[in-house]
Design a protein around this motif. Structure first.
Motif, mmCIF file in Angstrom:
data_model
loop_
_atom_site.group_PDB
_atom_site.id
_atom_site.type_symbol
_atom_site.label_atom_id
_atom_site.label_comp_id
_atom_site.label_asym_id
_atom_site.label_seq_id
_atom_site.Cartn_x
_atom_site.Cartn_y
_atom_site.Cartn_z
ATOM 1 N N ALA A 270 0.850 -1.199 0.000
ATOM 2 C CA ALA A 270 0.000 0.000 0.000
ATOM 3 C C ALA A 270 0.882 1.244 0.000
ATOM 4 O O ALA A 270 1.968 1.236 0.587
ATOM 5 N N PRO A 271 0.458 2.321 -0.650
ATOM 6 C CA PRO A 271 1.265 3.552 -0.661
ATOM 7 C C PRO A 271 1.379 4.140 0.737
ATOM 8 O O PRO A 271 0.534 3.909 1.597
ATOM 9 N N HIS A 272 2.427 4.914 0.962
ATOM 10 C CA HIS A 272 2.535 5.652 2.219
ATOM 11 C C HIS A 272 3.291 6.941 1.950
ATOM 12 O O HIS A 272 3.609 7.261 0.810
ATOM 13 N N GLY A 273 3.534 7.702 2.993
ATOM 14 C CA GLY A 273 4.096 9.026 2.774
ATOM 15 C C GLY A 273 3.041 9.899 2.127
ATOM 16 O O GLY A 273 1.907 9.970 2.588
ATOM 17 N N GLY A 274 3.374 10.539 1.012
ATOM 18 C CA GLY A 274 2.428 11.386 0.312
ATOM 19 C C GLY A 274 1.257 10.625 -0.266
ATOM 20 O O GLY A 274 0.226 11.199 -0.603
ATOM 21 N N GLY A 275 1.386 9.293 -0.388
ATOM 22 C CA GLY A 275 0.295 8.492 -0.939
ATOM 23 C C GLY A 275 -0.536 7.816 0.116
ATOM 24 O O GLY A 275 -1.387 6.991 -0.198
ATOM 25 N N GLY A 276 -0.320 8.163 1.382
ATOM 26 C CA GLY A 276 -0.956 7.493 2.513
ATOM 27 C C GLY A 276 -2.450 7.691 2.566
ATOM 28 O O GLY A 276 -3.046 8.047 1.564
ATOM 29 N N PRO A 277 -3.110 7.486 3.710
ATOM 30 C CA PRO A 277 -2.496 7.166 4.995
ATOM 31 C C PRO A 277 -2.036 5.710 5.066
ATOM 32 O O PRO A 277 -2.319 4.931 4.166
ATOM 33 N N GLY A 278 -1.351 5.386 6.124
ATOM 34 C CA GLY A 278 -0.842 4.032 6.285
ATOM 35 C C GLY A 278 -1.899 3.112 6.880
ATOM 36 O O GLY A 278 -3.062 3.474 7.041
ATOM 37 N N ALA A 279 -1.479 1.919 7.203
ATOM 38 C CA ALA A 279 -2.354 0.948 7.849
ATOM 39 C C ALA A 279 -1.482 0.043 8.704
ATOM 40 O O ALA A 279 -0.567 -0.591 8.182
ATOM 41 N N GLY A 280 -1.747 0.003 9.996
ATOM 42 C CA GLY A 280 -0.898 -0.753 10.918
ATOM 43 C C GLY A 280 -1.650 -1.855 11.624
ATOM 44 O O GLY A 280 -1.954 -1.758 12.816
ATOM 45 N N VAL A 281 -1.984 -2.895 10.901
ATOM 46 C CA VAL A 281 -2.735 -4.030 11.451
ATOM 47 C C VAL A 281 -2.052 -4.567 12.706
ATOM 48 O O VAL A 281 -0.821 -4.683 12.759
ATOM 49 N N VAL A 282 -2.854 -4.915 13.722
ATOM 50 C CA VAL A 282 -2.321 -5.505 14.946
ATOM 51 C C VAL A 282 -2.898 -6.900 15.118
ATOM 52 O O VAL A 282 -4.110 -7.096 14.994
ATOM 53 N N CYS A 283 -2.010 -7.860 15.397
ATOM 54 C CA CYS A 283 -2.429 -9.246 15.622
ATOM 55 C C CYS A 283 -1.922 -9.700 16.981
ATOM 56 O O CYS A 283 -0.935 -9.162 17.492
ATOM 57 N N ALA A 284 -2.585 -10.697 17.557
ATOM 58 C CA ALA A 284 -2.183 -11.165 18.886
ATOM 59 C C ALA A 284 -2.476 -12.652 19.044
ATOM 60 O O ALA A 284 -3.275 -13.237 18.300
ATOM 61 N N LYS A 285 -1.814 -13.246 20.065
ATOM 62 C CA LYS A 285 -1.975 -14.669 20.360
ATOM 63 C C LYS A 285 -2.722 -14.857 21.674
ATOM 64 O O LYS A 285 -2.659 -14.018 22.567
ATOM 65 N N GLY A 286 -3.391 -16.000 21.777
ATOM 66 C CA GLY A 286 -3.991 -16.415 23.036
ATOM 67 C C GLY A 286 -4.918 -15.397 23.666
ATOM 68 O O GLY A 286 -5.732 -14.756 23.004
ATOM 69 N N LYS A 287 -4.778 -15.218 24.987
ATOM 70 C CA LYS A 287 -5.653 -14.315 25.732
ATOM 71 C C LYS A 287 -5.527 -12.872 25.276
ATOM 72 O O LYS A 287 -6.460 -12.080 25.436
ATOM 73 N N LEU A 288 -4.385 -12.522 24.709
ATOM 74 C CA LEU A 288 -4.176 -11.139 24.286
ATOM 75 C C LEU A 288 -5.073 -10.751 23.118
ATOM 76 O O LEU A 288 -5.308 -9.561 22.877
#
Length: 492
Positions: A270-288
């Motif tokens: 995906a583009p970022h900087g001037g072509g953004g916005p970004g995307a910061g997917v968050v993943c987790a394990k178990g109880k988290l």
């Protein structure tokens, strides 16, 4: 008829006005609220067209040439994704409608993307909501904090961060209310394991780490690192900025990491900087997983619905996330399919081919040894060149600009003196890498022959060399003028 009565600000009467009929252009507005007449130029359509065409020719981006910024590289953004995003079915879909189950195709795409990213990282659940990598980092930090508080361990107030980490790691930790504990890098470019053992305690909330690290080196003792942190009850957070070096080969979840953020605006095209916005997917394990932010797409009875995790830290964006970034990542993963491992293999090949072209180049060294292959990126040092000629990493960057090439990241990581950090990713060709290597060789020759000339570069760019003191300290710059509603100039 329209009527304006008392409008107050700080209890001061600004104006009282009974207007005339709507559509009357002769309304006699008080002097204090009249708009300032702006000095718009009177130009023809042809002149305007030429002006903006010249501006586009002055702009450098991935469509013009490589952007090899280590840790922040822009790789090619497939045009098919841009075409898909022009669909009215995507452009006209309001995020609130997705929350009530509308837009089944978009929800299915989000669900599939979650599942693919879970599989690629070895995690149990993913949230697509965070709008940038830094947002994903902060989300991970807040998840760690909430987890420990729920376990009654409020005393865990320390976050361990390596000295080679991205600057956003200590910043996110601090914003989350943690005290940052810095540990050094050993002679081989890994985390100093003995130092980690020395600072770990029952106050340790977690360790923020990227692997491969910022030097482009894979942490050789990652399983031992995970064991140390977990033995004290801490959690491992994975900064996904460097996932490009291992994608499809190894998974953070298998290394012992509990939480990870992914940069869709880098690793997944995906583009970022001037072509953004970004995307910061968050993943987790178990109880988290139950602490993830925003929404998770779940499949029930053939339908797709958005659900908030049970112990979610809350929303980190007012919508479901950066949908265009998701589309780019979806297309990227579809294109590679089971061959996703080629991303890591080809980016690593490009990095090490580049280093092979710099071998034995005078004034250039490879920090932390030459006996290890680098992964997706590499850091070289011009320390010796600076000592012998006075030419710095900044001068080298300006030389590349003069050659029409985008400069790499410089002076980072801070543990490498006169650092230049290159990352070509898998999308750049052999010819591009050779052009950069030849440019560096030309730089070295010119450094020993005519260093004073290099200090005056660049000359071929739209802007000459900036005054770094003023650039880093805005208060030393000439005041700008802004205009308030009364049209009075005010210095800021």
């Amino acid at each position: 008829m329209m009527e304006f009565r008392q409008a107050k600000w700080d209890e001061k009467l600004l104006f009282e006005y009974k207007g005339k009929e709507m559509g009357n252009s002769e309304i006699d507005l008080p002097e204090g609220v009249r708009r300032v007449k702006l000095p718009f130029p009177n130009l023809s359509e042809l002149e305007v067209l030429r002006h903006f065409t010249r501006l586009t020719e002055m702009t450098y981006g991935i469509d013009v040439g490589p952007v090899p910024l280590g840790s922040c590289t822009m790789k090619y953004n497939p045009r098919i994704a841009a075409k898909i995003l022009q669909s009215d079915k995507i452009r006209n879909m309001h995020p609130e409608l997705l929350k009530v189950g509308e837009g089944r195709g978009i929800l299915k795409m989000m669900y599939d993307l979650q599942e693919w990213l879970k599989d690629a990282t070895g995690m149990d659940a993913c949230s697509l909501q965070p709008p940038a990598g830094a947002s994903g980092e902060l989300s991970g930090v807040l998840m760690i904090k909430s987890y420990h508080i729920d376990n009654g361990e409020n005393w865990r107030d320390e976050m361990i961060v390596p000295d080679s980490a991205h600057g956003s790691n200590p910043a996110s930790s601090s914003m989350g209310g943690f005290r940052v504990i810095r540990i050094q890098t050993d002679d081989r470019g890994n985390i100093d394991l003995e130092a980690l053992k020395a600072v770990s305690s029952n106050r340790t909330a977690g360790l923020m780490l990227t692997n491969p690290n910022t030097l482009g080196l894979f942490e050789e003792r990652i399983l031992e690192i995970a064991e140390v942190v977990h033995s004290y009850g801490g959690l491992l957070y994975y900064d996904g900025a460097n996932l490009n070096g291992i994608l499809g080969i190894s998974r953070p979840g298998d290394m012992g990491f509990d939480i990870i953020h992914l940069n869709l605006h880098k690793t997944f095209s995906a583009p970022h900087g001037g072509g953004g916005p970004g995307a910061g997917v968050v993943c987790a394990k178990g109880k988290l997983a139950s602490y993830l932010p925003g929404y998770i797409v779940e499949k029930a009875g053939g339908e797709y619905i958005l659900k908030t995790p049970e112990k979610s830290i809350g929303s980190v964006l007012s919508t479901i996330g950066n949908l265009p970034g998701m589309v780019y990542a979806y297309v990227f993963l579809l294109a590679y399919g089971e061959d996703i491992w080629k991303v890591a293999v080809h980016s690593t090949l490009n990095t090490n081919y580049f280093l092979s072209l710099l071998r034995d180049l005078k004034g250039v060294t490879l920090p932390f040894g030459t006996d290890r292959f680098r992964k997706h990126e590499t850091v070289i040092s011009l320390k010796h060149l600076t000592e012998e000629t006075g030419i710095t990493a900044e001068d080298a960057a300006k030389f590349l600009l003069e050659k029409g090439l985008h400069a790499p990241t410089i002076y980072f990581p801070l543990i490498v003196e006169e650092a230049m950090m290159f990352e070509f990713t898998e999308t750049e060709s052999k010819e591009v890498i050779e052009i950069y290597a030849e440019a560096l060789k030309e730089l070295i020759e010119a450094s020993y022959r005519e260093p004073k000339t290099l200090k005056g570069l660049p000359t071929a760019t739209s802007s000459r060399r900036l005054d770094l003191v003023r650039a880093n300290h805005p208060q030393t710059m000439k005041p700008s003028i802004v205009y308030g509603v009364r049209g009075e100039g005010k210095e800021v």
